[in-house]
Design a protein around this motif. Structure first.
Motif, mmCIF file in Angstrom:
data_model
loop_
_atom_site.group_PDB
_atom_site.id
_atom_site.type_symbol
_atom_site.label_atom_id
_atom_site.label_comp_id
_atom_site.label_asym_id
_atom_site.label_seq_id
_atom_site.Cartn_x
_atom_site.Cartn_y
_atom_site.Cartn_z
ATOM 1 N N MET A 1 0.852 -1.168 0.000
ATOM 2 C CA MET A 1 0.000 0.000 0.000
ATOM 3 C C MET A 1 0.897 1.229 0.000
ATOM 4 O O MET A 1 1.886 1.298 0.713
ATOM 5 N N ALA A 2 0.540 2.198 -0.785
ATOM 6 C CA ALA A 2 1.321 3.440 -0.885
ATOM 7 C C ALA A 2 1.301 4.176 0.455
ATOM 8 O O ALA A 2 0.303 4.143 1.179
ATOM 9 N N PRO A 3 2.423 4.856 0.793
ATOM 10 C CA PRO A 3 2.485 5.569 2.075
ATOM 11 C C PRO A 3 1.339 6.559 2.292
ATOM 12 O O PRO A 3 0.835 6.689 3.405
ATOM 13 N N ASP A 4 0.907 7.252 1.234
ATOM 14 C CA ASP A 4 -0.193 8.210 1.429
ATOM 15 C C ASP A 4 -1.484 7.494 1.803
ATOM 16 O O ASP A 4 -2.248 7.978 2.644
ATOM 17 N N LEU A 5 -1.723 6.311 1.226
ATOM 18 C CA LEU A 5 -2.926 5.553 1.603
ATOM 19 C C LEU A 5 -2.808 5.023 3.024
ATOM 20 O O LEU A 5 -3.793 4.994 3.765
ATOM 21 N N ALA A 6 -1.604 4.626 3.424
ATOM 22 C CA ALA A 6 -1.401 4.146 4.791
ATOM 23 C C ALA A 6 -1.688 5.269 5.786
ATOM 24 O O ALA A 6 -2.367 5.060 6.796
ATOM 25 N N GLU A 7 -1.197 6.467 5.499
ATOM 26 C CA GLU A 7 -1.455 7.612 6.382
ATOM 27 C C GLU A 7 -2.941 7.926 6.438
ATOM 28 O O GLU A 7 -3.502 8.162 7.512
ATOM 29 N N ARG A 8 -3.596 7.913 5.281
ATOM 30 C CA ARG A 8 -5.035 8.169 5.253
ATOM 31 C C ARG A 8 -5.790 7.089 6.024
ATOM 32 O O ARG A 8 -6.805 7.368 6.674
ATOM 33 N N GLY A 9 -5.281 5.846 5.974
ATOM 34 C CA GLY A 9 -5.908 4.754 6.720
ATOM 35 C C GLY A 9 -5.850 4.978 8.222
ATOM 36 O O GLY A 9 -6.810 4.709 8.943
ATOM 37 N N VAL A 10 -4.724 5.508 8.696
ATOM 38 C CA VAL A 10 -4.598 5.796 10.128
ATOM 39 C C VAL A 10 -5.546 6.927 10.523
ATOM 40 O O VAL A 10 -6.210 6.862 11.562
ATOM 41 N N VAL A 11 -5.655 7.955 9.681
ATOM 42 C CA VAL A 11 -6.577 9.064 9.965
ATOM 43 C C VAL A 11 -8.016 8.545 10.013
ATOM 44 O O VAL A 11 -8.788 8.880 10.917
ATOM 45 N N GLN A 12 -8.370 7.697 9.048
ATOM 46 C CA GLN A 12 -9.718 7.133 9.044
ATOM 47 C C GLN A 12 -9.942 6.234 10.256
ATOM 48 O O GLN A 12 -11.041 6.196 10.808
ATOM 49 N N ALA A 13 -8.899 5.525 10.681
ATOM 50 C CA ALA A 13 -9.016 4.673 11.862
ATOM 51 C C ALA A 13 -9.258 5.511 13.116
ATOM 52 O O ALA A 13 -10.041 5.123 13.986
ATOM 53 N N LEU A 14 -8.605 6.675 13.214
ATOM 54 C CA LEU A 14 -8.856 7.573 14.343
ATOM 55 C C LEU A 14 -10.314 8.027 14.351
ATOM 56 O O LEU A 14 -10.965 8.050 15.405
ATOM 57 N N ALA A 15 -10.824 8.379 13.189
ATOM 58 C CA ALA A 15 -12.233 8.787 13.092
ATOM 59 C C ALA A 15 -13.145 7.626 13.459
ATOM 60 O O ALA A 15 -14.163 7.811 14.147
ATOM 61 N N TYR A 16 -12.777 6.417 13.037
ATOM 62 C CA TYR A 16 -13.583 5.237 13.365
ATOM 63 C C TYR A 16 -13.625 5.012 14.878
ATOM 64 O O TYR A 16 -14.685 4.776 15.458
ATOM 65 N N VAL A 17 -12.459 5.085 15.528
ATOM 66 C CA VAL A 17 -12.402 4.865 16.976
ATOM 67 C C VAL A 17 -13.212 5.943 17.706
ATOM 68 O O VAL A 17 -13.970 5.643 18.638
ATOM 69 N N ALA A 18 -13.081 7.189 17.269
ATOM 70 C CA ALA A 18 -13.854 8.270 17.891
ATOM 71 C C ALA A 18 -15.347 8.036 17.718
ATOM 72 O O ALA A 18 -16.132 8.237 18.646
ATOM 73 N N THR A 19 -15.751 7.580 16.544
ATOM 74 C CA THR A 19 -17.166 7.285 16.297
ATOM 75 C C THR A 19 -17.629 6.124 17.157
ATOM 76 O O THR A 19 -18.697 6.182 17.773
ATOM 77 N N ALA A 20 -16.825 5.074 17.216
ATOM 78 C CA ALA A 20 -17.195 3.905 18.022
ATOM 79 C C ALA A 20 -17.346 4.280 19.494
ATOM 80 O O ALA A 20 -18.195 3.724 20.197
ATOM 81 N N ALA A 21 -16.542 5.224 19.971
ATOM 82 C CA ALA A 21 -16.655 5.677 21.354
ATOM 83 C C ALA A 21 -17.970 6.416 21.593
ATOM 84 O O ALA A 21 -18.502 6.389 22.700
ATOM 85 N N LEU A 22 -18.493 7.066 20.559
ATOM 86 C CA LEU A 22 -19.748 7.807 20.686
ATOM 87 C C LEU A 22 -20.975 6.905 20.634
ATOM 88 O O LEU A 22 -22.003 7.213 21.223
ATOM 89 N N VAL A 23 -20.875 5.810 19.899
ATOM 90 C CA VAL A 23 -22.022 4.925 19.684
ATOM 91 C C VAL A 23 -22.090 3.933 20.834
ATOM 92 O O VAL A 23 -21.239 3.063 20.961
ATOM 93 N N ARG A 24 -23.087 4.071 21.643
ATOM 94 C CA ARG A 24 -23.222 3.190 22.808
ATOM 95 C C ARG A 24 -24.500 2.360 22.712
ATOM 96 O O ARG A 24 -25.040 1.928 23.712
ATOM 97 N N SER A 25 -24.960 2.136 21.513
ATOM 98 C CA SER A 25 -26.224 1.429 21.324
ATOM 99 C C SER A 25 -26.076 -0.076 21.419
ATOM 100 O O SER A 25 -27.067 -0.782 21.479
ATOM 101 N N GLY A 26 -24.858 -0.574 21.409
ATOM 102 C CA GLY A 26 -24.652 -2.015 21.418
ATOM 103 C C GLY A 26 -24.605 -2.601 20.025
ATOM 104 O O GLY A 26 -24.239 -3.759 19.850
ATOM 105 N N ALA A 27 -24.994 -1.830 19.025
ATOM 106 C CA ALA A 27 -24.928 -2.308 17.651
ATOM 107 C C ALA A 27 -23.476 -2.264 17.190
ATOM 108 O O ALA A 27 -22.771 -1.288 17.413
#
Length: 113
Positions: free
Chosen positions: A1-27
Motif C-alpha cells: 500500500m502506498a504511504p499516502d494511503l497508509a497515512e489516510r488509513g490511520v486518519v480514518q481509523a482515528l475517526a472510526y475509533v472516535a465514532t465507536a466511542a460515541l455509539v453506545r447502542s450495542g450495535a
C-alpha cells in the motif's frame, strides 16, 4: 500500500475509533479492511491507544474477526451512518470493498510499504 494511503488509513481509523466511542447502542460497527488495519496499528501501541480511549471517555475494544469472513454489510452501513452523524468524512477510496492491504503492517506493528 502506498504511504499516502497508509497515512489516510490511520486518519480514518482515528475517526472510526472516535465514532465507536460515541455509539453506545450495542450495535456493532465495522471498518473496511484498510481502516481496520490502521486501527490495529493504533491498538498495537497500547499506551497511546489507552490515552486515546481515556480522552474519548470510552474504551473501544479491538476484536479481530476471521479474515476469511467478509465484512458485515449491515455493520458497514451502521458505521457509515454513525461516522456521518459524528461529522467525520469517509475517505471513499479506503472504504471500498476489495482494496488490498498487502504489506501495511510489519512484524513490529509499524506501517510498512
Amino acid at each position: 500500500m502506498a504511504p499516502d494511503l497508509a497515512e489516510r488509513g490511520v486518519v480514518q481509523a482515528l475517526a472510526y475509533v472516535a465514532t465507536a466511542a460515541l455509539v453506545r447502542s450495542g450495535a456493532s460497527l465495522e471498518p473496511f479492511p484498510p481502516v481496520a488495519t490502521g486501527w490495529r496499528v493504533q491498538a498495537l501501541h497500547a499506551r497511546p491507544y489507552a490515552r486515546l480511549n481515556l480522552y474519548l471517555g470510552e474504551a473501544v475494544q479491538h476484536l479481530l474477526r476471521d479474515p476469511a469472513t467478509p465484512p458485515d454489510p449491515d455493520a458497514l452501513a451502521r458505521t457509515e451512518a454513525a461516522e456521518a452523524a459524528a461529522g467525520y468524512p469517509m475517505d471513499q477510496v479506503l472504504w471500498q470493498p476489495g482494496l488490498a492491504v498487502v504489506g501495511l503492517i510489519s512484524a513490529d506493528g509499524v506501517t510498512a510499504s
